[in-house]
Design a protein around this motif. Structure first.
Motif, PDB file in Angstrom:
ATOM      1  N   LYS A 178      44.307  12.271  92.964  1.00 25.96           N
ATOM      2  CA  LYS A 178      42.924  11.855  93.190  1.00 25.96           C
ATOM      3  C   LYS A 178      42.447  12.413  94.514  1.00 25.96           C
ATOM      4  N   LEU A 179      41.408  13.200  94.476  1.00 19.82           N
ATOM      5  CA  LEU A 179      40.808  13.753  95.676  1.00 19.82           C
ATOM      6  C   LEU A 179      39.631  12.878  96.103  1.00 19.82           C
ATOM      7  N   SER A 180      39.438  12.775  97.404  1.00 23.87           N
ATOM      8  CA  SER A 180      38.328  11.996  97.950  1.00 23.87           C
ATOM      9  C   SER A 180      37.410  12.899  98.745  1.00 23.87           C
ATOM     10  N   CYS A 181      36.142  12.543  98.756  1.00 20.55           N
ATOM     11  CA  CYS A 181      35.136  13.264  99.532  1.00 20.55           C
ATOM     12  C   CYS A 181      34.258  12.202 100.190  1.00 20.55           C
ATOM     13  N   THR A 182      34.464  11.992 101.471  1.00 20.85           N
ATOM     14  CA  THR A 182      33.739  10.958 102.186  1.00 20.85           C
ATOM     15  C   THR A 182      32.601  11.569 102.994  1.00 20.85           C
ATOM     16  N   ALA A 183      31.441  10.967 102.863  1.00 16.26           N
ATOM     17  CA  ALA A 183      30.262  11.459 103.573  1.00 16.26           C
ATOM     18  C   ALA A 183      29.994  10.621 104.816  1.00 16.26           C
ATOM     19  N   SER A 184      29.516  11.260 105.833  1.00 10.95           N
ATOM     20  CA  SER A 184      29.074  10.547 107.036  1.00 10.95           C
ATOM     21  C   SER A 184      27.707  11.081 107.426  1.00 10.95           C
ATOM     22  N   GLY A 185      26.854  10.173 107.812  1.00 11.02           N
ATOM     23  CA  GLY A 185      25.513  10.575 108.203  1.00 11.02           C
ATOM     24  C   GLY A 185      24.481  10.437 107.097  1.00 11.02           C
ATOM     25  N   TYR A 186      24.942  10.268 105.881  1.00 10.29           N
ATOM     26  CA  TYR A 186      24.031  10.062 104.766  1.00 10.29           C
ATOM     27  C   TYR A 186      24.773   9.376 103.642  1.00 10.29           C
ATOM     28  N   SER A 187      24.024   8.890 102.657  1.00  9.77           N
ATOM     29  CA  SER A 187      24.620   8.138 101.564  1.00  9.77           C
ATOM     30  C   SER A 187      24.906   9.031 100.372  1.00  9.77           C
ATOM     31  N   SER A 228      37.452  24.240  81.554  1.00  4.79           N
ATOM     32  CA  SER A 228      38.873  24.238  81.862  1.00  4.79           C
ATOM     33  C   SER A 228      39.390  22.873  82.323  1.00  4.79           C
ATOM     34  N   VAL A 229      38.486  21.968  82.710  1.00  9.75           N
ATOM     35  CA  VAL A 229      38.931  20.675  83.220  1.00  9.75           C
ATOM     36  C   VAL A 229      38.445  19.497  82.379  1.00  9.75           C
ATOM     37  N   LYS A 230      37.664  19.779  81.377  1.00  9.02           N
ATOM     38  CA  LYS A 230      37.162  18.700  80.521  1.00  9.02           C
ATOM     39  C   LYS A 230      38.314  17.892  79.953  1.00  9.02           C
ATOM     40  N   ASP A 231      38.138  16.584  79.896  1.00  8.38           N
ATOM     41  CA  ASP A 231      39.129  15.643  79.362  1.00  8.38           C
ATOM     42  C   ASP A 231      40.330  15.470  80.283  1.00  8.38           C
ATOM     43  N   ARG A 232      40.355  16.174  81.411  1.00  4.01           N
ATOM     44  CA  ARG A 232      41.453  15.997  82.369  1.00  4.01           C
ATOM     45  C   ARG A 232      40.949  15.533  83.730  1.00  4.01           C
ATOM     46  N   PHE A 233      39.765  15.955  84.117  1.00  2.50           N
ATOM     47  CA  PHE A 233      39.211  15.601  85.421  1.00  2.50           C
ATOM     48  C   PHE A 233      38.018  14.672  85.227  1.00  2.50           C
ATOM     49  N   THR A 234      37.858  13.740  86.160  1.00  4.98           N
ATOM     50  CA  THR A 234      36.737  12.804  86.118  1.00  4.98           C
ATOM     51  C   THR A 234      36.188  12.615  87.525  1.00  4.98           C
ATOM     52  N   ILE A 235      34.881  12.677  87.644  1.00  2.00           N
ATOM     53  CA  ILE A 235      34.235  12.432  88.927  1.00  2.00           C
ATOM     54  C   ILE A 235      33.745  10.984  88.961  1.00  2.00           C
ATOM     55  N   SER A 236      33.891  10.341  90.119  1.00  2.00           N
ATOM     56  CA  SER A 236      33.406   8.976  90.261  1.00  2.00           C
ATOM     57  C   SER A 236      32.890   8.774  91.674  1.00  2.00           C
ATOM     58  N   ARG A 237      32.290   7.616  91.900  1.00  2.00           N
ATOM     59  CA  ARG A 237      31.676   7.352  93.201  1.00  2.00           C
ATOM     60  C   ARG A 237      31.895   5.898  93.591  1.00  2.00           C
ATOM     61  N   ASP A 238      32.191   5.674  94.846  1.00  2.00           N
ATOM     62  CA  ASP A 238      32.302   4.327  95.410  1.00  2.00           C
ATOM     63  C   ASP A 238      31.258   4.213  96.511  1.00  2.00           C
ATOM     64  N   ASP A 239      30.168   3.523  96.211  1.00  2.00           N
ATOM     65  CA  ASP A 239      29.074   3.436  97.181  1.00  2.00           C
ATOM     66  C   ASP A 239      29.495   2.668  98.433  1.00  2.00           C
ATOM     67  N   ALA A 240      30.314   1.663  98.252  1.00  2.00           N
ATOM     68  CA  ALA A 240      30.743   0.855  99.402  1.00  2.00           C
ATOM     69  C   ALA A 240      31.534   1.686 100.403  1.00  2.00           C
ATOM     70  N   LYS A 241      32.271   2.648  99.896  1.00  2.00           N
ATOM     71  CA  LYS A 241      33.073   3.516 100.771  1.00  2.00           C
ATOM     72  C   LYS A 241      32.364   4.829 101.064  1.00  2.00           C
ATOM     73  N   ASN A 242      31.176   4.997 100.466  1.00  2.00           N
ATOM     74  CA  ASN A 242      30.416   6.234 100.653  1.00  2.00           C
ATOM     75  C   ASN A 242      31.258   7.459 100.324  1.00  2.00           C
ATOM     76  N   THR A 243      31.960   7.356  99.223  1.00  2.00           N
ATOM     77  CA  THR A 243      32.959   8.360  98.871  1.00  2.00           C
ATOM     78  C   THR A 243      32.837   8.764  97.408  1.00  2.00           C
ATOM     79  N   MET A 244      32.984  10.047  97.171  1.00  2.00           N
ATOM     80  CA  MET A 244      33.107  10.577  95.813  1.00  2.00           C
ATOM     81  C   MET A 244      34.567  10.892  95.555  1.00  2.00           C
ATOM     82  N   TYR A 245      34.967  10.775  94.290  1.00  2.00           N
ATOM     83  CA  TYR A 245      36.354  11.042  93.931  1.00  2.00           C
ATOM     84  C   TYR A 245      36.415  12.062  92.803  1.00  2.00           C
ATOM     85  N   LEU A 246      37.520  12.773  92.789  1.00  2.00           N
ATOM     86  CA  LEU A 246      37.845  13.640  91.663  1.00  2.00           C
ATOM     87  C   LEU A 246      39.215  13.212  91.168  1.00  2.00           C
ATOM     88  N   HIS A 247      39.234  12.568  90.002  1.00  2.11           N
ATOM     89  CA  HIS A 247      40.474  12.110  89.402  1.00  2.11           C
ATOM     90  C   HIS A 247      40.986  13.228  88.493  1.00  2.11           C
TER      91      HIS A 247
END
Length: 125
Positions: free
Chosen positions: A17-26, A60-79
């Protein structure tokens, strides 16, 4: 600013699971793309998620990768599940506040104004 994390060395078939955390904006306020770049190749789209929640996945990633978002953590994920050696690359998240009516416009790297530094994913056989 966007900061990725979560990369590493895994075996084929493993998950990550990869994380992408933003700072300075939502993260709620902009469209997010995950891209990857393998050695010797151009940066390629993995998935896009618009502010409205519409997603576009590379074949190439369909059915294997999923993008999601956690607003409380201001973070996007790549599962990522069932990883393959060909998934080996540096993975980048990117964001833009620009609006495009056609999601295909978000598939171009030039659509994004903000990029993270990248995180390495290596999948061994």
């Amino acid at each position: 600013q966007l900061v990725e994390s979560g990369g590493g060395l895994v075996q084929a078939g493993d998950s990550l699971k990869l994380s992408c955390t933003a700072s300075g904006y939502s993260v709620r306020d902009f469209a997010v793309g995950w891209y990857r770049q393998a050695p010797g190749l151009e940066r390629a789209l993995v998935v896009v998620r618009t502010t409205g929640g519409t997603t576009y996945y590379a074949d190439s990633v369909k059915d294997r990768f999923t993008i999601s978002r956690d607003d409380a953590k201001n973070t996007m994920y790549l599962h990522m599940i069932n990883l393959k050696p060909e998934d080996t690359a540096v993975y980048y998240c990117a964001g833009t506040f620009r609006y495009y009516s056609d999601i295909n416009d978000y598939t171009q790297a030039g659509a994004y104004d903000y990029w993270g530094q990248g995180t390495q994913v290596t999948v061994s056989t």
